[in-house]
Write an enzyme that holds these catalytic residues in place. Structure first.
Site, PDB file in Angstrom:
ATOM      1  N   LYS A  43       0.872  -1.181   0.000  1.00 10.75           N
ATOM      2  CA  LYS A  43       0.000   0.000   0.000  1.00 10.75           C
ATOM      3  C   LYS A  43       0.911   1.233   0.000  1.00 10.75           C
ATOM      4  O   LYS A  43       2.024   1.178   0.556  1.00 10.75           O
ATOM      5  CB  LYS A  43      -0.841  -0.048   1.284  1.00 10.75           C
ATOM      6  CG  LYS A  43      -1.705   1.160   1.547  1.00 10.75           C
ATOM      7  CD  LYS A  43      -2.932   1.156   0.697  1.00 10.75           C
ATOM      8  CE  LYS A  43      -3.661   2.491   0.757  1.00 10.75           C
ATOM      9  NZ  LYS A  43      -4.453   2.758  -0.447  1.00 10.75           N
ATOM     10  N   ASN A  67     -12.771   3.804  -6.437  1.00 13.81           N
ATOM     11  CA  ASN A  67     -12.474   3.915  -5.006  1.00 13.81           C
ATOM     12  C   ASN A  67     -11.948   5.305  -4.673  1.00 13.81           C
ATOM     13  O   ASN A  67     -11.309   5.960  -5.498  1.00 13.81           O
ATOM     14  CB  ASN A  67     -11.487   2.819  -4.564  1.00 13.81           C
ATOM     15  CG  ASN A  67     -10.037   3.241  -4.697  1.00 13.81           C
ATOM     16  OD1 ASN A  67      -9.481   3.912  -3.818  1.00 13.81           O
ATOM     17  ND2 ASN A  67      -9.414   2.887  -5.820  1.00 13.81           N
ATOM     18  N   CYS A 126      -0.429  11.569  -6.062  1.00 20.63           N
ATOM     19  CA  CYS A 126      -1.041  12.204  -4.893  1.00 20.63           C
ATOM     20  C   CYS A 126      -1.105  13.718  -5.078  1.00 20.63           C
ATOM     21  O   CYS A 126      -0.418  14.279  -5.937  1.00 20.63           O
ATOM     22  CB  CYS A 126      -0.296  11.827  -3.631  1.00 20.63           C
ATOM     23  SG  CYS A 126       1.442  11.687  -3.856  1.00 20.63           S
TER      24      CYS A 126
HETATM   25  C1  LIG Z   1      -8.875  -0.072  -3.426  1.00 16.86           C
HETATM   26  C2  LIG Z   1      -7.684   0.415  -4.185  1.00 16.86           C
HETATM   27  C3  LIG Z   1      -6.650   1.062  -3.513  1.00 16.86           C
HETATM   28  C4  LIG Z   1      -5.527   1.517  -4.223  1.00 16.86           C
HETATM   29  N1  LIG Z   1      -4.498   2.126  -3.532  1.00 16.86           N
HETATM   30  C5  LIG Z   1      -3.380   2.508  -4.203  1.00 16.86           C
HETATM   31  C6  LIG Z   1      -2.270   3.062  -3.503  1.00 16.86           C
HETATM   32  O1  LIG Z   1      -2.249   3.178  -2.277  1.00 16.86           O
HETATM   33  N2  LIG Z   1      -1.201   3.445  -4.243  1.00 16.86           N
HETATM   34  C7  LIG Z   1      -1.127   3.312  -5.611  1.00 16.86           C
HETATM   35  O2  LIG Z   1      -0.106   3.676  -6.224  1.00 16.86           O
HETATM   36  N3  LIG Z   1      -2.171   2.768  -6.287  1.00 16.86           N
HETATM   37  C8  LIG Z   1      -3.276   2.369  -5.620  1.00 16.86           C
HETATM   38  N4  LIG Z   1      -4.320   1.790  -6.317  1.00 16.86           N
HETATM   39  C9  LIG Z   1      -4.219   1.655  -7.789  1.00 16.86           C
HETATM   40  C10 LIG Z   1      -3.765   0.258  -8.204  1.00 16.86           C
HETATM   41  O3  LIG Z   1      -2.472  -0.050  -7.713  1.00 16.86           O
HETATM   42  C11 LIG Z   1      -3.761   0.128  -9.755  1.00 16.86           C
HETATM   43  O4  LIG Z   1      -2.871   1.068 -10.315  1.00 16.86           O
HETATM   44  C12 LIG Z   1      -5.146   0.351 -10.359  1.00 16.86           C
HETATM   45  O5  LIG Z   1      -6.145  -0.152  -9.518  1.00 16.86           O
HETATM   46  C13 LIG Z   1      -5.272  -0.279 -11.741  1.00 16.86           C
HETATM   47  O6  LIG Z   1      -5.079  -1.673 -11.687  1.00 16.86           O
HETATM   48  P1  LIG Z   1      -6.287  -2.751 -11.558  1.00 16.86           P
HETATM   49  O7  LIG Z   1      -7.305  -2.398 -12.604  1.00 16.86           O
HETATM   50  O8  LIG Z   1      -5.653  -4.094 -11.772  1.00 16.86           O
HETATM   51  O9  LIG Z   1      -6.833  -2.596 -10.168  1.00 16.86           O
HETATM   52  C14 LIG Z   1      -5.453   1.327  -5.631  1.00 16.86           C
HETATM   53  C15 LIG Z   1      -6.499   0.680  -6.297  1.00 16.86           C
HETATM   54  C16 LIG Z   1      -7.607   0.216  -5.605  1.00 16.86           C
HETATM   55  C17 LIG Z   1      -8.703  -0.490  -6.355  1.00 16.86           C
END
Ligand SMILES: Cc1cc2nc3c(=O)[nH]c(=O)nc-3n(C[C@H](O)[C@H](O)[C@H](O)COP(=O)(O)O)c2cc1C
Length: 298
Positions: A43, A67, A126
């Protein structure tokens, strides 16, 4: 047959747990690594503990997943133990870092290295303190400064995770060129409205969309950046099965991260991905996973 990928560190297969999914806790990270992931990203961790936004923080209506967790995290000083627990799986753990300033990024990255992280991933999506309402990724000079500073202070690889919510992602990628790899993409800014309540669903109004709906956006950015910069890329966004992963690799990714789909299929997705990749490579006469990277580039 070789599934190993070189990202400045060697990972035994190209499937990495994405940041933010079941990875605020060392034990869950360890379990996912033991279930077949080649590596895991933590995270995003900041200077201090943050509780994040009030609920509702998630909107789910397959294939749309939005989210607005609000970067909730325990703070870097409370995270060393989690990394140690996760590293017991004997696979790379990549520490995701976010900060408000260059100094914060640098300090947290150094602590990640001290805790034993195998690499760091800079979350450049961020909010930018000086640029109100803007993400750090929208400011190429700041991105360049953060990446240069972190690279000069630590000896483990530095990956930069770029935001698709900037006006020019190629500029952002160029500014992050000193990184050992670029991670594309973070979530896409989005929102949903509850038409019965006549108001936005999420408490924060806006959130980040992930899951299969964003895959074509991710593919486009990986392809475009690979063509422009020829840097090592880790693809992420909407990967649900082996065909999606192969598509990212053909667009230019050397490895991929898997996030939202872990909620849907559980941690066993990683073993399934590995088995399906081996079968794909046998069927297509591929000996080395590297052979797939960028084959669709024109
Ligand atoms: C619930 C949730 C929390 C996330 N928290 C972070 C985070 O803390 N830092 C980050 O760089 N990306 C965060 N992401 C983004 C994911 O790492 C990723 O880049 C994005 O969800 C796209 O990939 P996916 O479609 O496989 O989920 C988060 C995504 C989700 C769904």
């Amino acid at each position: 047959m070789n599934l190993e990928v070189d990202l400045g560190i060697k990972i035994s297969n190209p499937f990495i747990l994405a940041s933010g999914i079941l990875d605020e806790n060392g034990y869950t990270i360890k379990k996912i690594l033991e279930s077949g992931a080649g590596a895991a990203v933590t995270k995003s961790i900041g200077m201090e503990e943050r509780r994040g936004y009030e609920p509702p923080v998630v909107y789910e209506n397959d294939p749309v997943f939005i989210n607005a967790i609000g970067l909730s995290n325990p703070g870097i000083d409370n995270f060393g133990e989690e990394i140690k627990i996760a590293l017991a799986a004997k696979k790379p753990v990549i520490g995701s870092v976010f900060g408000k300033t260059v100094e914060e990024f640098s300090l947290i990255a150094r602590k990640m290295e001290q805790y034993g992280a195998s690499a760091v991933e800079l979350n450049l999506s961020c909010p930018h303190v000086n640029g109100y309402g803007m993400e750090i990724g929208s400011d190429p000079d700041l991105v360049n400064e953060i990446v240069s500073e972190v690279k000069s202070k630590i000896n483990i690889p530095v990956y930069s995770k770029l935001s698709p919510n900037t006006s020019d992602i190629v500029e952002e990628a160029k500014a992050a060129e000193k990184s050992d790899a670029l991670v594309l993409i973070n979530t896409v800014k989005a929102m949903a409205i509850d038409i019965k309540a006549k108001k936005p669903v999420l408490s924060n109004i806006y959130g980040g969309m992930s899951g299969k709906a964003i895959k074509p956006v991710g593919i486009r950015y990986v392809y475009e950046i690979k063509r422009e910069l020829n840097k090592k890329i880790i693809g992420v966004g909407g990967i649900e099965n082996i065909n999606d992963a192969v598509e990212y690799m053909m667009a230019g990714a050397s490895a991929v991260q898997i996030g939202t789909v872990v909620y849907k299929y559980g941690k066993n997705i990683f073993n399934k991905m590995n088995n399906d990749l081996v079968n794909y490579m046998i069927d297509n006469n591929i000996d080395n996973i590297d052979e797939l990277t960028g084959v669709a580039l024109k």
